[in-house]
Design a protein around this motif. Structure first.
Motif: not given
Length: 593
Positions: A387-396, A407-422
């Motif tokens: 998900c795109c929420r937690d990692k910047n371009m370098i970490a991604m 050996g990972v060859r399959n990935i699901l790309v998601v934007t990511g759930d929002p951070i909890p309000s608290e």
């Protein structure tokens, strides 16, 4: 002489960085040069004349950041700053007594959630209109990360001033990608294919050494002039200021190598002072090289991506109903339970385990690392969510490379759930990419690094988010970005079944339909009332009651899941099971059709 005619016989040197040089002269790193168009016009003229004296044959107006958000100005003030920028550049050229080209400089308008795309597009046109009133010959768009607004703006300018020369420059990181995940190669291809762009290339972001190493791997398109304007280098922080080292000789040496590649227009960006431009003008051999250099290839980049080595992909090619099961990684370092779950899922006939990436915005074990361990311990195929929420371009990029070599060859790309309000006061989402941009980025990594065995990736299908035609339009864009399949939110209602059926009839792709067996009355109520995007009808909740035993609730969950699968079976390519609390025992009660 028009710049178009000059470039047919010559290479061209531009100025350096107005903004950082202005701040250096004032000994104030935070000083914004665009304000000086109105408050200190003599300083702006002085800087322009210094660059001209150093040898610049093209100067850029002092307007790179002349947008309302950056300068905190209204439209009237913005227009005054922009038009003053052009007049001051024109005055500097006249006073220099030299024939120097002037380019209307436009940088990217900051994008945030407070402004609609239409509003930003309108402001770009306002900026262009302000310049067009001055009847300029050249526009330069600098430090952009994609073409999202540019193509319409180029057409807009050309319609009003067909003879205007348009330059589009993009900013890269050291790996040769923009912040939106677009590679230098794709940018040049798009420049080549975009009518109205006369010249294009790269500025800012990187130093001259990295710029050379990126450019030497590229094919330059015919019919377009190529631009290179790197930074002086990489700044260091000193007494709360960002300082660029004085390395004019090193810069000049790299710019000579860049010229020798066939680049037509050279100059500097952040940190480059008149001394840098003088060093270039005095020492670089600007003789015209043979145009044939533009057609060199260092490697075959025409090969299509193929996934024959990928077992998950092969299931789709055999028209087999694919079974993917999602597991949530643990909150702590205890992984015995999830490994046991993975063994049970393999025994039950699941084809692949998908590993959620800190769902609900709460920290869990990293999805890629957990997936790698499950694959090694059980031998089952894995698909970590990224998900795109937690990692910047370098970490991604680091994470994707690490996933691949493990050996990972399959990935699901998601934007990511929002951070909890608290947590929002202490934790911020990164979102350097959205899911579509990340897909483009992975697609480019496939071509650059993983061509022989590329990553097969898919995307989330939020089928209920807005009008169905808009959902379909977004799916098609993700397919263009390389998505090979889609996994939906959980499906319960008949109208949602019909909606998926309609989407499947309109989009040629593979869809794994989401199945979430609800494991208790409380679980059903929670999903119905607290999870956005999942439509749980009343009849589903009414099948449960508060006093049910665990076994009774699981039987009901499996019965409902089987009923939904029966409805989806005629058109589903497979099923994506989301098991609350990793309740894998449910899979023994579910019938796949």
């Amino acid at each position: 002489m028009r710049i178009q005619d000059y470039l047919k016989e010559h290479k061209l040197i531009t100025d350096g960085a107005m903004g950082t040089y202005y701040a250096k002269l004032l000994n104030n790193e935070t000083a914004v040069s665009e304000y000086a168009n109105l408050t200190e016009p003599e300083v702006v003229i002085h800087i322009h004349k210094e660059y001209i004296k150093a040898g610049a044959e093209l100067i850029r107006t002092n307007s790179f950041a002349a947008n309302q958000q950056t300068l905190k100005v209204n439209k009237k003030e913005q227009k005054a700053i922009i038009q003053s920028a052009y007049k001051l550049a024109k005055q500097a050229v006249e006073e220099s007594g030299k024939e120097v080209y002037i380019a209307c400089d436009i940088g990217p308008i900051p994008e945030n959630g407070d402004r609609a795309e239409e509003e930003i597009a309108a402001e770009y046109k306002l900026i262009c209109d302000a310049f067009l009133q001055e009847k300029p010959d050249i526009f330069i768009f600098e430090t952009f990360s994609d073409f999202f607004y540019l193509k319409n703006l180029i057409a807009y300018i050309k319609e009003r001033a067909p003879e205007v020369f348009i330059i589009t420059n993009f900013t890269l990181n050291k790996n040769g990608y923009t912040g939106k995940g677009i590679s230098a190669k794709v940018l040049l291809e798009t420049i080549a294919d975009t009518e109205g762009i006369d010249a294009g290339g790269f500025n800012c972001g990187i130093g001259s050494g990295h710029m050379f190493h990126i450019l030497k791997k590229l094919r330059f398109p015919d019919g377009k002039y190529i631009v290179s304007a790197p930074n002086a280098g990489y700044p260091e922080q000193f007494k709360n200021r960002m300082i660029f080292m004085d390395n004019e000789g090193y810069f000049e040496g790299n710019m000579q190598r860049i010229v020798d590649l066939g680049v037509d227009i050279i100059g500097g960006c952040c940190g480059t002072t008149p001394d840098y431009i003088k060093k270039i003008a005095d020492n670089i051999d600007l003789k015209e090289e043979e145009r044939g250099i533009r057609f060199r290839f260092l490697e075959d980049d025409t090969k299509e991506l193929t996934y024959e080595k990928n077992d998950f992909y092969s299931l789709f090619t055999r028209n087999k109903k694919v079974v993917a099961v999602e597991l949530d990684p643990p909150f702590d370092a205890k992984d015995d339970s999830i490994i046991a779950c993975a063994h049970k899922l393999k025994a039950s006939g699941a084809h692949i385990i998908t590993m959620a990436d800190s769902p609900m915005g709460r920290s869990r074990v990293d999805s890629i690392l957990m997936s790698v361990k499950l694959m090694r311990e059980t031998g089952i195929s894995v698909m970590p969510h990224v998900c795109c929420r937690d990692k910047n371009m370098i970490a991604m990029r680091s994470g994707l490379l690490g996933a691949y070599i493990n050996g990972v060859r399959n990935i699901l790309v998601v934007t990511g759930d929002p951070i909890p309000s608290e947590q929002r006061q202490s934790t911020t989402g990164v979102f350097d990419y959205n899911s579509m941009q990340l897909m483009n980025y992975i697609n480019e990594m496939n071509r650059e690094h993983f061509l022989d065995d590329p990553i097969f990736f898919g995307g989330a299908l939020n089928y209920g988010r807005g009008p169905v035609d808009k959902v379909i339009e977004r799916m098609k864009k993700k397919i263009q970005a390389g998505a090979g399949y889609f996994m939906t939110q959980p499906i319960f209602a008949d109208e949602d079944v019909d909606r998926i059926r309609y989407i499947k009839s309109k989009v040629n792709t593979k869809i794994l339909c989401g199945i979430m067996p609800l494991v208790s009355y409380r679980n059903a109520n929670f999903i119905k009332n607290e999870i956005t995007g999942i439509h749980v009808p009343d009849w589903v909740v009414e099948r449960y009651h508060p006093d049910m035993s665990k076994e009774e609730a699981e039987r009901v969950a499996a019965l409902i899941a089987n009923e939904i699968i029966e409805k989806l079976s005629p058109f589903a390519d497979g099923y994506y099971f989301m098991l609350p609390f990793n309740r894998v025992s449910l899979m023994d009660k579910i019938v796949i059709k």
